[in-house]
Motif scaffolding. Sequence first.
Motif, PDB file in Angstrom:
ATOM      1  N   UNK A   1       0.891  -1.388   0.365  1.00 36.50           N
ATOM      2  CA  UNK A   1       0.335   0.052  -0.076  1.00 36.50           C
ATOM      3  C   UNK A   1       1.249   1.799   0.035  1.00 36.50           C
ATOM      4  N   UNK A   2       1.618   1.579   1.143  1.00 40.87           N
ATOM      5  CA  UNK A   2       2.740   2.373   1.419  1.00 40.87           C
ATOM      6  C   UNK A   2       3.548   2.743  -0.511  1.00 40.87           C
ATOM      7  N   UNK A   3       4.356   1.404  -1.054  1.00 36.37           N
ATOM      8  CA  UNK A   3       5.314   1.740  -1.510  1.00 36.37           C
ATOM      9  C   UNK A   3       4.991   2.627  -3.057  1.00 36.37           C
ATOM     10  N   UNK A   4       4.072   1.418  -3.354  1.00 30.94           N
ATOM     11  CA  UNK A   4       2.727   1.459  -4.560  1.00 30.94           C
ATOM     12  C   UNK A   4       2.175   2.477  -4.862  1.00 30.94           C
ATOM     13  N   UNK A   5       1.241   3.147  -3.950  1.00 31.99           N
ATOM     14  CA  UNK A   5       1.266   3.973  -3.427  1.00 31.99           C
ATOM     15  C   UNK A   5       1.805   5.600  -3.012  1.00 31.99           C
ATOM     16  N   UNK A   6       2.962   5.324  -2.544  1.00 30.71           N
ATOM     17  CA  UNK A   6       3.885   6.682  -2.824  1.00 30.71           C
ATOM     18  C   UNK A   6       4.589   6.770  -3.891  1.00 30.71           C
ATOM     19  N   UNK A   7       4.438   5.730  -4.500  1.00 26.66           N
ATOM     20  CA  UNK A   7       5.726   5.334  -6.204  1.00 26.66           C
ATOM     21  C   UNK A   7       4.469   6.429  -7.054  1.00 26.66           C
ATOM     22  N   UNK A   8       2.920   5.920  -6.942  1.00 23.94           N
ATOM     23  CA  UNK A   8       2.380   6.372  -7.530  1.00 23.94           C
ATOM     24  C   UNK A   8       2.250   7.676  -7.656  1.00 23.94           C
ATOM     25  N   UNK A   9       2.439   8.614  -6.141  1.00 24.75           N
ATOM     26  CA  UNK A   9       2.548   9.936  -6.334  1.00 24.75           C
ATOM     27  C   UNK A   9       3.523  10.638  -6.799  1.00 24.75           C
ATOM     28  N   UNK A  10       4.882  10.112  -6.978  1.00 29.43           N
ATOM     29  CA  UNK A  10       6.192  10.740  -7.645  1.00 29.43           C
ATOM     30  C   UNK A  10       6.293  10.559  -9.351  1.00 29.43           C
ATOM     31  N   UNK A  11       5.365   9.492  -9.281  1.00 27.25           N
ATOM     32  CA  UNK A  11       4.643   9.559 -10.961  1.00 27.25           C
ATOM     33  C   UNK A  11       3.554  10.557 -11.370  1.00 27.25           C
ATOM     34  N   UNK A  12       3.084  10.819 -10.457  1.00 26.24           N
ATOM     35  CA  UNK A  12       2.526  11.825 -11.232  1.00 26.24           C
ATOM     36  C   UNK A  12       2.840  13.110 -10.327  1.00 26.24           C
ATOM     37  N   UNK A  13       4.186  13.760  -9.622  1.00 23.29           N
ATOM     38  CA  UNK A  13       4.937  14.604  -9.859  1.00 23.29           C
ATOM     39  C   UNK A  13       5.694  15.010 -11.132  1.00 23.29           C
ATOM     40  N   UNK A  14       6.415  13.634 -11.483  1.00 22.86           N
ATOM     41  CA  UNK A  14       7.473  13.809 -12.741  1.00 22.86           C
ATOM     42  C   UNK A  14       6.161  13.277 -13.701  1.00 22.86           C
ATOM     43  N   UNK A  15       5.691  12.696 -14.055  1.00 28.47           N
ATOM     44  CA  UNK A  15       5.154  11.926 -15.749  1.00 28.47           C
ATOM     45  C   UNK A  15       4.133  13.415 -16.259  1.00 28.47           C
TER      46      UNK A  15
END
Length: 259
Positions: A183-197
């Motif tokens: 939950x935390x890893x994939x959720x935070x990774x999605x947040x990082x992608x939203x910030x950069x993609x």
Amino acid sequence: MELLSLWIGRHIVVLWASLLILALLGGDLGWRLARRRRLAATGRAGYLALRPRGAAILTAVFGALFALLLWAVWAQTALVRFDAALAQALHGRLPPAFMQALAIVTHLGRPALLAVAGAVVALWLALRRNWRLFVPWCVALGGTAACGEAAKHFVKRTRPFDGHAFVVDTGYSFPSGHVSMSMVFFGMLAYLLLRHLPPRHHRDAVAAAVALVVVVGISRLVLQAHYLSDVLAGYALGACWLVIGVALAELLRRGAQPR
């Protein structure tokens, strides 16, 4: 209680598919609402993904849910008996080939694997000197791991049937480390992608994160590596720290924006 557990055991595959579809639809709906209300974390536009008040409410709700599940398991309430009945109903019901496939999928949420992947992402953020994302990333993943281990040693719950032929897991069962870390890893990774993609890829990032979290969680239950309450507690704990991580990242970003 016994009839409900038997019904779930008979229809677990259909229920799993339904939950996955509902989760994807829910994630897509949330993304659409955030975009419409200009709350999506787009990086370039600087929209806020999570307001402090909303973050506090969500953290309190998920934290209270986790505490309630922890108490219910520790106090041996009716939930524990339902967990045992459901585990018995699922035991040996699905074909071995399907269970072998799940055993491969479930490793996507392996805490050791996610810890290594999380360290790689943290190193990448540190090399880029992106401390406003590095700190929330480490806080979210570290907080989840620490709280999960503390809860495991407090409850000291053994796993269903003391292990399973398709997965070999050691340690205590409550809460599920696979689920909370996913939950935390994939959720935070999605947040990082939203910030950069670019914005055109945001929907795909959200859908992928939701699908991975749901698949890992249900696989832990079907493979009987965990009881149902273990999985639910993993979701609650992970969601709590995911909200904390995203809220901290948004707070740091908001403080860095020119006024």
